[in-house]
Design a protein around this motif. Sequence first.
Motif, PDB file in Angstrom:
ATOM      1  N   LEU A   1     -25.711 -56.856  81.601  1.00 24.64           N
ATOM      2  CA  LEU A   1     -24.895 -56.871  82.816  1.00 24.64           C
ATOM      3  C   LEU A   1     -25.830 -56.817  84.026  1.00 24.64           C
ATOM      4  O   LEU A   1     -26.915 -56.246  83.951  1.00 24.64           O
ATOM      5  CB  LEU A   1     -23.950 -55.669  82.833  1.00 24.64           C
ATOM      6  N   CYS A   2     -25.416 -57.421  85.136  1.00 25.12           N
ATOM      7  CA  CYS A   2     -26.240 -57.435  86.361  1.00 25.12           C
ATOM      8  C   CYS A   2     -27.580 -58.110  86.058  1.00 25.12           C
ATOM      9  O   CYS A   2     -28.660 -57.571  86.352  1.00 25.12           O
ATOM     10  CB  CYS A   2     -26.456 -56.034  86.891  1.00 25.12           C
ATOM     11  N   ALA A   3     -27.533 -59.290  85.487  1.00 21.12           N
ATOM     12  CA  ALA A   3     -28.705 -59.909  84.841  1.00 21.12           C
ATOM     13  C   ALA A   3     -29.776 -60.435  85.799  1.00 21.12           C
ATOM     14  O   ALA A   3     -30.927 -60.580  85.404  1.00 21.12           O
ATOM     15  CB  ALA A   3     -28.251 -61.035  83.923  1.00 21.12           C
TER      16      ALA A   3
ATOM     17  N   ALA B   1     -25.679 -63.119  79.345  1.00 23.28           N
ATOM     18  CA  ALA B   1     -26.125 -62.483  80.586  1.00 23.28           C
ATOM     19  C   ALA B   1     -25.040 -62.650  81.638  1.00 23.28           C
ATOM     20  O   ALA B   1     -24.548 -63.757  81.858  1.00 23.28           O
ATOM     21  CB  ALA B   1     -27.431 -63.134  81.063  1.00 23.28           C
ATOM     22  N   VAL B   2     -24.675 -61.533  82.270  1.00 26.37           N
ATOM     23  CA  VAL B   2     -23.556 -61.542  83.222  1.00 26.37           C
ATOM     24  C   VAL B   2     -24.054 -61.122  84.605  1.00 26.37           C
ATOM     25  O   VAL B   2     -24.752 -60.111  84.736  1.00 26.37           O
ATOM     26  CB  VAL B   2     -22.460 -60.548  82.757  1.00 26.37           C
TER      27      VAL B   2
ATOM     28  N   VAL C   1     -14.656 -56.282  85.679  1.00 30.97           N
ATOM     29  CA  VAL C   1     -13.597 -56.966  84.920  1.00 30.97           C
ATOM     30  C   VAL C   1     -14.079 -57.657  83.652  1.00 30.97           C
ATOM     31  O   VAL C   1     -13.283 -57.973  82.769  1.00 30.97           O
ATOM     32  CB  VAL C   1     -12.869 -58.024  85.802  1.00 30.97           C
ATOM     33  N   TRP C   2     -15.369 -57.929  83.528  1.00 35.43           N
ATOM     34  CA  TRP C   2     -15.854 -58.716  82.397  1.00 35.43           C
ATOM     35  C   TRP C   2     -15.612 -57.966  81.077  1.00 35.43           C
ATOM     36  O   TRP C   2     -15.815 -56.768  80.982  1.00 35.43           O
ATOM     37  CB  TRP C   2     -17.351 -58.999  82.556  1.00 35.43           C
ATOM     38  N   MET C   3     -15.162 -58.709  80.082  1.00 34.16           N
ATOM     39  CA  MET C   3     -14.961 -58.134  78.747  1.00 34.16           C
ATOM     40  C   MET C   3     -15.519 -59.097  77.702  1.00 34.16           C
ATOM     41  O   MET C   3     -15.287 -60.294  77.794  1.00 34.16           O
ATOM     42  CB  MET C   3     -13.466 -58.022  78.495  1.00 34.16           C
ATOM     43  N   PRO C   4     -16.220 -58.607  76.693  1.00 33.22           N
ATOM     44  CA  PRO C   4     -16.717 -59.517  75.653  1.00 33.22           C
ATOM     45  C   PRO C   4     -15.591 -59.905  74.702  1.00 33.22           C
ATOM     46  O   PRO C   4     -14.589 -59.200  74.603  1.00 33.22           O
ATOM     47  CB  PRO C   4     -17.755 -58.661  74.919  1.00 33.22           C
ATOM     48  N   VAL C   5     -15.793 -61.015  73.995  1.00 35.64           N
ATOM     49  CA  VAL C   5     -14.802 -61.436  72.996  1.00 35.64           C
ATOM     50  C   VAL C   5     -14.834 -60.472  71.816  1.00 35.64           C
ATOM     51  O   VAL C   5     -13.809 -60.145  71.231  1.00 35.64           O
ATOM     52  CB  VAL C   5     -15.121 -62.887  72.539  1.00 35.64           C
TER      53      VAL C   5
ATOM     54  N   GLN D   1     -20.753 -65.962  85.059  1.00 40.05           N
ATOM     55  CA  GLN D   1     -20.546 -65.375  86.388  1.00 40.05           C
ATOM     56  C   GLN D   1     -19.304 -64.482  86.342  1.00 40.05           C
ATOM     57  O   GLN D   1     -18.177 -64.968  86.158  1.00 40.05           O
ATOM     58  CB  GLN D   1     -20.366 -66.466  87.448  1.00 40.05           C
ATOM     59  N   ALA D   2     -19.517 -63.189  86.467  1.00 41.93           N
ATOM     60  CA  ALA D   2     -18.383 -62.250  86.431  1.00 41.93           C
ATOM     61  C   ALA D   2     -18.815 -60.919  87.022  1.00 41.93           C
ATOM     62  O   ALA D   2     -20.000 -60.576  87.028  1.00 41.93           O
ATOM     63  CB  ALA D   2     -17.908 -62.034  84.995  1.00 41.93           C
ATOM     64  N   ASP D   3     -17.819 -60.179  87.492  1.00 36.23           N
ATOM     65  CA  ASP D   3     -18.059 -58.836  88.019  1.00 36.23           C
ATOM     66  C   ASP D   3     -17.988 -57.838  86.863  1.00 36.23           C
ATOM     67  O   ASP D   3     -17.110 -57.965  85.994  1.00 36.23           O
ATOM     68  CB  ASP D   3     -16.973 -58.518  89.064  1.00 36.23           C
TER      69      ASP D   3
END
Length: 240
Positions: A62-64, A82-83, A113-117, A108-110
């Motif tokens: 996160l925050c890559a 990488a997010v 809210v980002w969630m992995p599958v 590209q995500a915050d």
Amino acid sequence: MIVDWAVGEEMTSRILAELPYSRPDVIDRPGVYPPSVDSALLSRAVVGELKGAPPNQSVVELCAGSGIASIYAALTGAVVCAVDDRAEAVRAVAANAAANGVDVVAVQADVRVWMPVQPVDLLVANPPYVPAPHDTLDGHAWDAGPDGRAVLNVIVDRAPEILSAEGVLLLVFSDIAGVAEVVDRLATNGLAGSVVDEARLQFGPVTSERAGWLAERGLIEPGQTEERVVVVRAVRAAAV
Ligand SMILES: C[S@@+](CC[C@H](N)C(=O)[O-])C[C@H]1O[C@@H](n2cnc3c(N)ncnc32)[C@H](O)[C@@H]1O
């Protein structure tokens, strides 16, 4: 304000030179945080964590930023995502991964809210962690609210829903943001965390410029010029 990006370049190079992979080529891009000491500490922790692990571990950074830690993870054979919420960072990750011959999925995500599958084996982040007065300049890569934990807290709170049962969280941040506070918040979320690596370094230009304000708030001592950048490793408390 012009920021001197080459904070601790010598220490960064030294840490990365010790890793069992050639230092990845990472192109400097405007608006993208370049590999620094904190990035190097995260990379070292990632390589250490994945060394000897079963193949195809799922890793999320996160925050890559430039994606350097993600590239190291991919070099070990992990499956890496990488997010970052900035388009320029996501483009940098994709370009840097390609330039180094590894696959990294760049999203590209915050982090809010980002969630992995699927649950993730290794979740890592070197998020923004510099305490910032509200009226500061655009310091998206480092400004993190009045206590420095605006993004750290989100990641700590969300880690339990992102990690697999045996998953590991690696976080890099400065002691100015409060190591005990982060470890306590991990515990509140059912995660046992401790410092596993650290580096002491001179304040970079952003922290130096804010030293007076940080001292007024009691976050550093008056006259302090150094900080401790730590790596905290956490797992589910039940797994300890
Ligand atoms: C200190 S930089 C770290 C970059 C990289 N991980 C490294 O170690 O070099 C922090 C990164 O977090 C990203 N960021 C800040 N807030 C974010 C958010 N809410 N969601 C996702 N990314 C964020 C910034 O765009 C920046 O790339």
